[in-house]
Design a protein around this motif. Structure first.
Motif, short mmCIF file in Angstrom:
data_model
loop_
_atom_site.label_atom_id
_atom_site.label_comp_id
_atom_site.label_asym_id
_atom_site.label_seq_id
_atom_site.Cartn_x
_atom_site.Cartn_y
_atom_site.Cartn_z
N PHE A 1 0.85 -1.18 0.00
CA PHE A 1 0.00 0.00 0.00
C PHE A 1 0.89 1.24 0.00
O PHE A 1 1.64 1.47 0.95
CB PHE A 1 -0.91 -0.01 1.23
N VAL A 2 0.81 2.02 -1.08
CA VAL A 2 1.71 3.15 -1.25
C VAL A 2 1.04 4.47 -0.92
O VAL A 2 -0.16 4.66 -1.16
CB VAL A 2 2.28 3.21 -2.69
N ILE A 3 1.84 5.40 -0.39
CA ILE A 3 1.41 6.79 -0.22
C ILE A 3 1.75 7.48 -1.53
O ILE A 3 2.93 7.67 -1.86
CB ILE A 3 2.15 7.46 0.95
N GLY A 4 0.74 7.85 -2.29
CA GLY A 4 0.97 8.32 -3.66
C GLY A 4 1.91 9.50 -3.78
O GLY A 4 2.74 9.55 -4.70
N MET B 1 -2.73 11.91 2.66
CA MET B 1 -3.44 12.00 3.94
C MET B 1 -2.78 11.14 5.02
O MET B 1 -3.32 10.98 6.11
CB MET B 1 -4.90 11.62 3.77
N HIS B 2 -1.62 10.59 4.71
CA HIS B 2 -0.93 9.75 5.70
C HIS B 2 0.05 10.59 6.51
O HIS B 2 1.23 10.26 6.65
CB HIS B 2 -0.19 8.61 5.00
N PHE B 3 -0.43 11.67 7.05
CA PHE B 3 0.44 12.54 7.83
C PHE B 3 -0.35 13.13 8.99
O PHE B 3 -1.58 13.24 8.93
CB PHE B 3 1.00 13.69 6.96
N PHE C 1 -2.79 22.00 13.54
CA PHE C 1 -3.44 23.29 13.31
C PHE C 1 -3.47 24.05 14.64
O PHE C 1 -3.18 23.46 15.70
CB PHE C 1 -4.85 23.07 12.75
N PRO C 2 -3.82 25.31 14.64
CA PRO C 2 -3.78 26.10 15.88
C PRO C 2 -4.50 25.44 17.05
O PRO C 2 -4.05 25.55 18.18
CB PRO C 2 -4.44 27.41 15.46
N GLU C 3 -5.62 24.77 16.79
CA GLU C 3 -6.41 24.24 17.90
C GLU C 3 -6.58 22.73 17.87
O GLU C 3 -7.31 22.18 18.69
CB GLU C 3 -7.79 24.91 17.92
N GLU C 4 -5.92 22.03 16.96
CA GLU C 4 -6.13 20.59 16.89
C GLU C 4 -5.02 19.90 16.10
O GLU C 4 -4.26 20.54 15.39
CB GLU C 4 -7.47 20.28 16.21
N ARG C 5 -4.95 18.59 16.28
CA ARG C 5 -4.11 17.74 15.46
C ARG C 5 -5.01 16.80 14.69
O ARG C 5 -5.97 16.25 15.23
CB ARG C 5 -3.14 16.93 16.32
N VAL C 6 -4.71 16.63 13.42
CA VAL C 6 -5.52 15.76 12.56
C VAL C 6 -4.63 14.63 12.08
O VAL C 6 -3.56 14.87 11.51
CB VAL C 6 -6.10 16.54 11.36
N TYR C 7 -5.08 13.39 12.31
CA TYR C 7 -4.33 12.22 11.88
C TYR C 7 -4.99 11.59 10.67
O TYR C 7 -6.19 11.34 10.66
CB TYR C 7 -4.26 11.19 13.00
N GLY C 8 -4.19 11.32 9.64
CA GLY C 8 -4.68 10.57 8.49
C GLY C 8 -5.92 11.19 7.86
O GLY C 8 -5.94 12.38 7.54
N ILE C 9 -6.96 10.35 7.70
CA ILE C 9 -8.15 10.79 6.98
C ILE C 9 -9.19 11.41 7.89
O ILE C 9 -10.34 11.60 7.49
CB ILE C 9 -8.79 9.61 6.22
N LEU D 1 -7.28 4.49 10.76
CA LEU D 1 -8.47 5.27 11.14
C LEU D 1 -9.48 5.29 10.00
O LEU D 1 -9.12 5.50 8.85
CB LEU D 1 -8.06 6.70 11.49
N ARG D 2 -10.74 5.06 10.33
CA ARG D 2 -11.79 5.02 9.31
C ARG D 2 -12.97 5.85 9.76
O ARG D 2 -13.08 6.26 10.92
CB ARG D 2 -12.28 3.57 9.08
N ASN D 3 -13.89 6.11 8.82
CA ASN D 3 -15.19 6.70 9.15
C ASN D 3 -16.17 6.31 8.06
O ASN D 3 -15.79 5.80 7.00
CB ASN D 3 -15.09 8.23 9.31
N ASP D 4 -17.44 6.51 8.32
CA ASP D 4 -18.48 6.05 7.40
C ASP D 4 -18.42 6.75 6.05
O ASP D 4 -18.70 6.14 5.01
CB ASP D 4 -19.87 6.24 8.03
N ILE D 5 -18.08 8.04 6.05
CA ILE D 5 -18.02 8.78 4.78
C ILE D 5 -16.92 8.21 3.89
O ILE D 5 -17.13 7.96 2.70
CB ILE D 5 -17.80 10.28 5.03
N ALA D 6 -15.75 7.99 4.47
CA ALA D 6 -14.64 7.44 3.69
C ALA D 6 -14.99 6.06 3.15
O ALA D 6 -14.72 5.75 1.99
CB ALA D 6 -13.38 7.37 4.55
N GLU D 7 -15.61 5.24 3.99
CA GLU D 7 -15.98 3.90 3.54
C GLU D 7 -16.97 3.96 2.38
O GLU D 7 -16.86 3.20 1.42
CB GLU D 7 -16.57 3.10 4.69
N GLU D 8 -17.92 4.87 2.46
CA GLU D 8 -18.89 5.01 1.37
C GLU D 8 -18.21 5.45 0.08
O GLU D 8 -18.53 4.94 -1.01
CB GLU D 8 -19.97 6.01 1.78
N VAL D 9 -17.28 6.40 0.19
CA VAL D 9 -16.56 6.86 -1.00
C VAL D 9 -15.76 5.72 -1.62
O VAL D 9 -15.74 5.55 -2.86
CB VAL D 9 -15.62 8.04 -0.64
#
Length: 299
Positions: free
Chosen positions: A137-140, A183-185, A189-197, A239-247
């Motif tokens: 699985f490659v990070i494009g 998105m593998h990073f 941000f000023p008020e949060e950290r976001v992991y992956g997707i 990490l997953r979520n329903d929106i990503a799975e649907e896409v």
């Protein structure tokens, strides 16, 4: 959605002779009732309920974290798995044989995340030597790079090139699938950290869907250059979520991997969207891997 998934999976089965066909070009036929009946009739013995899957990353003599194994360790694992009777399968092959109830007695999904050059240098020769198969699985955005694709040019562990990827795919021993485009990073941000997707704070569902779709299309374009149809996906950080799975479903992906260091009980094709894997570390002996697989699969 489940009916559509099953219909498309059966179409993949029917087109299995054409391993390079783009599955996202398939369409929903008028034979959904027949397909559904076929799927319901497929026998799935208990021994096929738990799907054996292993996760590796980088291969190096410099074992500086739990995601690195030495070349010698990797070879030991492959020999042990082969001698134990495991048959490695690529994603399209696994889906086809799962649907027809023809999985081997001891199937195995051997996976490597991120797309390191060490996969080409060490893994690929070993796969040919022992006639085994693996999915990378490659990070494009890091394909063929030694630095981060940003303005800072931060050094990273080298990743294999598109040419090397094509060579591996054409051999028949390797499938290359997306691990996102960029998105593998972890992004701060000023008020949060976001992991992956993960969805960002203040981002609407529509905005997030568009962002994930665009990233997936970019990753798919990279794989088109390698000559590989997209049928599987590995979530960054698991990490997953329903929106990503649907896409992913809407874009022809029907085998999705996570990272929870266990295995998945599969009772229907829908469960293939959340395949868990055992994480292999350099300190985990080949015998421990076999023991864990046997314990979790009941074999």
């Amino acid at each position: 959605m489940k009916k559509k998934l099953r219909s498309l999976l059966c179409l993949i089965l029917c087109m299995s002779a054409c391993m390079t066909c783009r599955v996202d070009a398939f369409f929903w036929g008028s034979n959904a009732a027949c397909i559904s009946a076929l799927l319901q009739s497929i026998p799935r013995p208990e021994k096929e309920k738990v799907i054996p899957a292993l996760m590796y990353h980088h291969i190096s003599d410099d074992v500086h974290n739990s995601m690195v194994v030495t070349p010698e360790k990797l070879e030991s694992d492959l020999v042990a798995l082969k001698e134990a009777g495991y048959e490695t399968l690529l994603p399209a092959e696994f889906i086809r044989r799962y649907l027809t109830g023809t999985l081997p007695e001891k199937p195995l999904l051997l996976t490597f995340d991120d797309g390191y050059e060490s996969n080409y240098e060490y893994l690929f020769p070993l796969l040919k030597k022992y006639e085994m198969k693996a999915t990378i699985f490659v990070i494009g955005s890091t394909l063929g790079r030694t630095t981060m694709p940003d303005q800072f040019g931060t050094p990273i562990t080298p990743h294999f090139t598109a040419e090397q990827g094509r060579e591996m795919v054409e051999s028949g021993y390797v499938s290359i699938q997306p691990h996102s485009y960029s998105m593998h990073f972890m992004r701060t941000f000023p008020e949060e950290r976001v992991y992956g997707i993960e969805q960002m704070a203040g981002e609407t569902e529509e905005e997030y869907r568009t962002r994930f779709e665009n990233d997936f299309r970019s990753a798919s374009y990279v794989l088109e250059q390698i000559g590989e149809p997209v049928v599987a996906y590995s979530y960054p950080f698991g990490l997953r979520n329903d929106i990503a799975e649907e896409v992913l479903r809407e874009n022809g992906v029907y085998l999705v991997f996570m990272t929870n260091d266990t295995l998945t009980y599969v009772d229907s094709p829908d469960d293939l969207m959340r395949i868990q894997r055992l994480n292999v570390t350099n300190t985990m002996s080949s015998q421990i891997i076999l023991d864990r697989l046997a314990l979790l699969t009941g074999q």
